[in-house]
Structures are given as structure tokens and as C-alpha cells.
Design an enzyme around this catalytic site. Structure first.
Site, mmCIF file in Angstrom:
data_model
loop_
_atom_site.group_PDB
_atom_site.id
_atom_site.type_symbol
_atom_site.label_atom_id
_atom_site.label_comp_id
_atom_site.label_asym_id
_atom_site.label_seq_id
_atom_site.Cartn_x
_atom_site.Cartn_y
_atom_site.Cartn_z
ATOM 1 N N ASP A 45 2.494 -7.659 15.528
ATOM 2 C CA ASP A 45 1.604 -6.697 16.179
ATOM 3 C C ASP A 45 2.486 -5.753 17.000
ATOM 4 O O ASP A 45 3.167 -6.194 17.930
ATOM 5 C CB ASP A 45 0.637 -7.487 17.084
ATOM 6 C CG ASP A 45 -0.491 -6.621 17.601
ATOM 7 O OD1 ASP A 45 -0.393 -5.391 17.511
ATOM 8 O OD2 ASP A 45 -1.471 -7.201 18.111
ATOM 9 N N ASP B 228 -0.847 -0.890 12.718
ATOM 10 C CA ASP B 228 0.190 -1.501 13.561
ATOM 11 C C ASP B 228 0.257 -3.028 13.456
ATOM 12 O O ASP B 228 0.796 -3.674 14.351
ATOM 13 C CB ASP B 228 -0.037 -1.095 15.021
ATOM 14 C CG ASP B 228 -1.326 -1.659 15.586
ATOM 15 O OD1 ASP B 228 -2.170 -2.124 14.802
ATOM 16 O OD2 ASP B 228 -1.487 -1.632 16.820
ATOM 17 N N GLU B 229 -0.272 -3.593 12.397
ATOM 18 C CA GLU B 229 -0.349 -5.048 12.290
ATOM 19 C C GLU B 229 -0.124 -5.510 10.872
ATOM 20 O O GLU B 229 -0.598 -4.868 9.935
ATOM 21 C CB GLU B 229 -1.767 -5.515 12.652
ATOM 22 C CG GLU B 229 -1.906 -6.141 14.001
ATOM 23 C CD GLU B 229 -3.314 -6.631 14.171
ATOM 24 O OE1 GLU B 229 -3.671 -7.585 13.466
ATOM 25 O OE2 GLU B 229 -4.045 -6.048 14.972
#
Length: 438
Positions: free
Chosen positions: A4, A99-100
Site C-alpha cells: 500500500d 496505489d495497492e
DNA sequence: TCTGGGGTCCTAGGACCC
DNA sequence: TCTGGGGTCCTAGGACCC
């Protein structure tokens, strides 16, 4: 492993503009009705949070806080750098948002001992920071997606948590139920009413009690997650199932002409995205948020999948005509779902076969007596229809768009498989009498 | 000057079919 | 001589995620 990236949008802004480093940065909508996408950790110290209205964030943050509109292209480029780093670890990387991502370390053939994954993750974090110019991430490693995700939440920013095999329940049980994916405010409130606050409390609930409380699917899911029973695989490519564009207006709209123009613009965005990705869908949905924030959707499922902005807009106009617009509208959205699988077939055809053949200009065609001649603009081929083609033989229509039709000439009629993409007005393509099925 | 934008999944009722 | 039991599709809404 779950990765993350920390305060990602704000981190990219701070990377690209050194004067922002160490200062509170808020990225999001900057207009009167904007909300915060990401607050840097400096801004979080003052209480700024994702999803908070920007007005509220301006109130809590000190002078000197930077309020920035998002630069999605920059974020996407940076995320691609990170994903490329992850793909060097394993062929199985699942990007779940910008973003993960999850990485299946076993599929990458790594040493899965605590020492091994700790060393791996430590090196990964350094590689990411170097490759991105200083963007950091938090990493969790565990025996399932759920555990890895919880691990990455436990130590951030720039953290690393490894949940050793055998320690899953010891880690899980003290945590609040909100830590589990799928437990939001509504579920947490229902659970709190029966004195369930932690995952340990949840573990004590019977399957019957849990499903009667939160529903069948959700209940069985949570029952398993509380037991660290999670066998969901890391999946690389997930096909999109819907495409939508929506817009909140600076001021509520009532003018029918303005509303109509907005519908057209939203339909254009949706249509061009569908066309760019080579998909189309049968269900058009209109979303309306009224002046009082009440929100409703109206949808219509068409006989044919659409990707053409004008057709999408036409349906959306019709749907809007049937909703009460008095008092003004705050938001309009237009979406298309039920996306056709046949477009996978298009890609298939391009990979395995020649690309779609455009019709030759001025080609003379022989018409059987009484055969319907496809019109020049819209040709209504329908899925399942039996067709014949002089070179390709007998087949059936797998799917059709405004200008093209995908036809199968082999294989089962229902399962995906190779298709040929033809121009919808290909003169060789003709309806056939259906075979005599017995 | 409260409350974005882009998604996913589930539920429930009605229509329809065999 | 009240009203089965499956199944699918469509529509609308809600919860959740980032």
C-alpha cells in the site's frame, strides 16, 4: 504480500515539488463541493482525512497548507513503475487500485520463512523508493490476502509487518472488526449492537447468527475471515464490468438545456472509454443526485450492446425525462454495464488471426432473393443469429457493435472462443436459415 | 460553503420460463 | 376446491473499497 503506497497522491506531489516536502499537502477537489482524495501525513496531523470536504480540511489545516487538484497522469506513471518492480518478484501481481497490489510470493518461488520474506520486503521497499524518487509503501506479508492486507495496515507509513504462519488468530483477534475488508460503518454498527467489537468477538458468533445479522454472503465471508480462512487467489487481469462518468456541479442545475448538454458530455466520456478499451455494454444507467442529496439510479437494458456516445446519450436522456428534477440536480452520472465478453474475442482474433477486415470499397455482392440488405449506418446483427460467409463458411453472431460484428465459425455456442471480427456491413456476411436443431 | 469519482458485490422483488 | 419448484434476467438500492 500486500503493498500500500503511503499517502500516494500527496507523496507524488511532494516528490515533484521539493518545496512541499515536510509541509501539509492536501490533494483533491478544490472547488466548493470538492472532497479530499489524499492528505499527507503532515496534513493528517491536523485532522485532514480522505473523503472529508475540502472546505473542512481548509478549516482544520494551518496557513501554508498546499491544496492541490489531482494530477492523475503523474500518479499513474509512478504506479506503473511500482507495479513493474512487483512483477519482477512474481508473475502473479494483482493491482487492486492505483496505489495497492497483492503479490503471490509462493508463485515467485521465494523463501517463505519469516526471515526470508522480511529480507525480501525490506529490499522491495528500498527498490520502490529508489525507482519512484522517494515514494514509500507499507507492506504486509501473511498466509492469505486478508492477513497480508491487515499486516500492511498495522505499521504505516513506510512499515513492514510479517504475520508468521500459526500466529494468524493471535494477530487477528485483538483488532477491531473494522480492520476486516468488507466491514464498513453499517456492518460495524450492526455488530456493535450485539456487543461484537473485535475480530475475537466475531469469532464467537455462530454462522447462523452472523448470516441473520448481515446477510448470507457477507455473513459467511466474515465467519471465514475471523478464522483466518481465506483462500482467495491473487488474480492478475480482472476485466472491467462497468464504466461510468459522473459530475457534481458547482451549483445545482435545473435548466433542461444545460442538463441535456451535461448528459451528452458524460455519454461522450463513457463512450470513448468503452471504445478505447474495445468494449460495449447492454445496460445504460443514469444516476441522479438531487438538491437534497437524495440519489437514485434508473437503468435500461438494450437488445444490443452499445459503445456509441449518441446511443448512450439517447437512452440517458430518456431515463432523465422520467425523473423528478424539481428543486434542481446536484449530480448527473451516466454508466454502461453488462459489458460484452465478445470484445475479449476481438482481442483473441487479433492475436490468433488477422485483424478485422474492412469492406472493400465498391465491392459488388450477390444478394439472394429476399435477403435483407444491411443498411449503411446501423446493421442489426444479433447474438446467436446464424450467418453464412462466402470465405468463412457457416457461423453464428457472437456479438455486435455499431460498426462491427464478431462471428464464431467453430466451437461451442455459449463458451468463449476464437471469433472473427467483420465490418457490420461486410457484404459477404449474410443471414442464414438456422440449422435444423434436433 | 456539508457530503467526489470510479469501481465491485449483494439483495430483493417481479417478470418470465419450463 | 386458492395459490409448486426450480431457474434466469432485469431493476433499484445499499454497502463497501480506494
Amino acid at each position: 504480500m500486500h503493498l500500500d503506497l503511503d499517502a500516494f497522491f500527496a507523496a507524488v506531489e511532494q516528490r515533484d515539488k521539493p518545496s512541499l516536502r515536510g509541509r501539509p499537502v492536501v490533494v483533491g477537489g478544490t472547488g466548493g463541493r470538492g472532497v479530499v482524495s489524499t492528505a499527507s501525513y503532515e496534513a493528517r496531523a491536523f485532522g485532514a482525512r480522505s473523503a472529508m470536504s475540502t472546505v473542512e480540511a481548509r478549516r482544520v489545516c494551518p496557513p501554508g497548507t498546499a491544496f492541490l487538484g489531482p494530477r492523475f497522469a503523474a500518479y499513474k506513471r509512478t504506479a506503473e513503475v511500482v507495479m513493474a518492480v512487483l512483477r519482477e518478484l512474481s508473475p502473479l501481481v494483482e493491482q487492486v487500485s492505483i496505489d495497492e497490489a497483492y503479490v503471490d510470493l509462493a508463485a515467485g518461488g521465494h523463501d517463505l520463512t519469516v526471515a526470508g520474506v522480511t529480507e525480501l520486503a525490506t529490499g522491495l521497499k528500498q527498490t520502490i523508493a529508489a525507482a519512484t524518487g522517494g515514494v514509500t509503501g507499507s507492506v504486509g506479508v501473511g498466509s492469505s490476502k486478508s492477513l497480508a492486507k491487515i499486516g500492511s495496515e498495522l505499521d504505516k507509513p513506510d512499515g513492514l509487518t510479517v504475520v508468521p504462519v500459526g500466529q494468524e488468530l493471535a494477530v487477528l483477534h485483538p483488532l477491531p472488526v473494522r480492520s476486516l475488508g468488507g466491514v464498513g460503518p453499517a456492518t460495524a454498527e450492526r455488530l456493535a449492537q450485539v456487543k461484537v467489537k473485535t475480530i475475537g468477538d466475531l469469532h464467537r458468533l455462530s454462522l447462523i447468527d452472523l448470516t441473520s445479522l448481515v446477510g448470507q454472503a457477507h455473513g459467511t465471508g466474515l465467519y471465514r475471515l475471523a478464522r483466518a480462512d481465506d483462500d482467495r487467489p491473487v488474480v492478475t487481469d480482472r476485466e472491467a464490468k462497468s464504466v461510468r462518468a459522473e459530475e457534481t456541479f458547482a451549483r445545482d442545475l435545473t435548466d433542461p438545456v444545460r442538463l441535456s448538454t451535461e448528459i451528452d458530455a458524460l455519454a461522450a466520456r463513457v463512450g470513448s472509454r468503452l471504445q478505447r478499451s474495445g468494449t460495449s455494454g447492454r445496460t445504460v444507467t443514469l444516476k441522479v443526485r438531487r438538491y437534497d442529496f437524495t440519489t437514485l439510479t434508473r437503468s435500461q437494458t438494450l437488445a444490443q450492446p452499445v459503445d456509441d456516445p449518441r446511443q448512450i446519450a439517447e437512452v440517458a436522456h430518456r431515463l432523465l425525462g422520467a425523473v423528478d428534477r424539481s428543486g434542481g440536480l446536484r449530480l448527473l452520472g451516466v454508466g454502461v454495464s453488462g459489458l460484452s465478453t465478445y470484445v475479449q474475442g476481438d482481442l483473441f482474433a487479433e492475436l490468433l488471426d488477422e485483424p478485422a477486415t474492412p469492406p472493400e470499397e465498391g465491392t459488388e455482392t450477390e444478394q439472394g432473393p429476399g435477403d435483407p440488405r444491411p443498411g449503411p449506418a446501423v446493421v442489426a446483427w444479433h447474438p446467436g443469429q446464424d450467418v453464412v460467409h462466402p470465405e468463412l463458411g457457416a457461423g453464428w453472431v457472437w456479438g455486435s457493435g455499431l460498426n462491427r460484428v464478431t462471428v464464431r465459425f467453430e466451437g461451442p455456442r455459449t463458451a468463449p472462443g476464437p471469433v472473427r471480427t467483420l465490418a457490420a456491413d461486410d457484404p459477404g456476411l449474410q443471414p442464414a436459415d438456422p440449422p435444423d436443431w434436433t
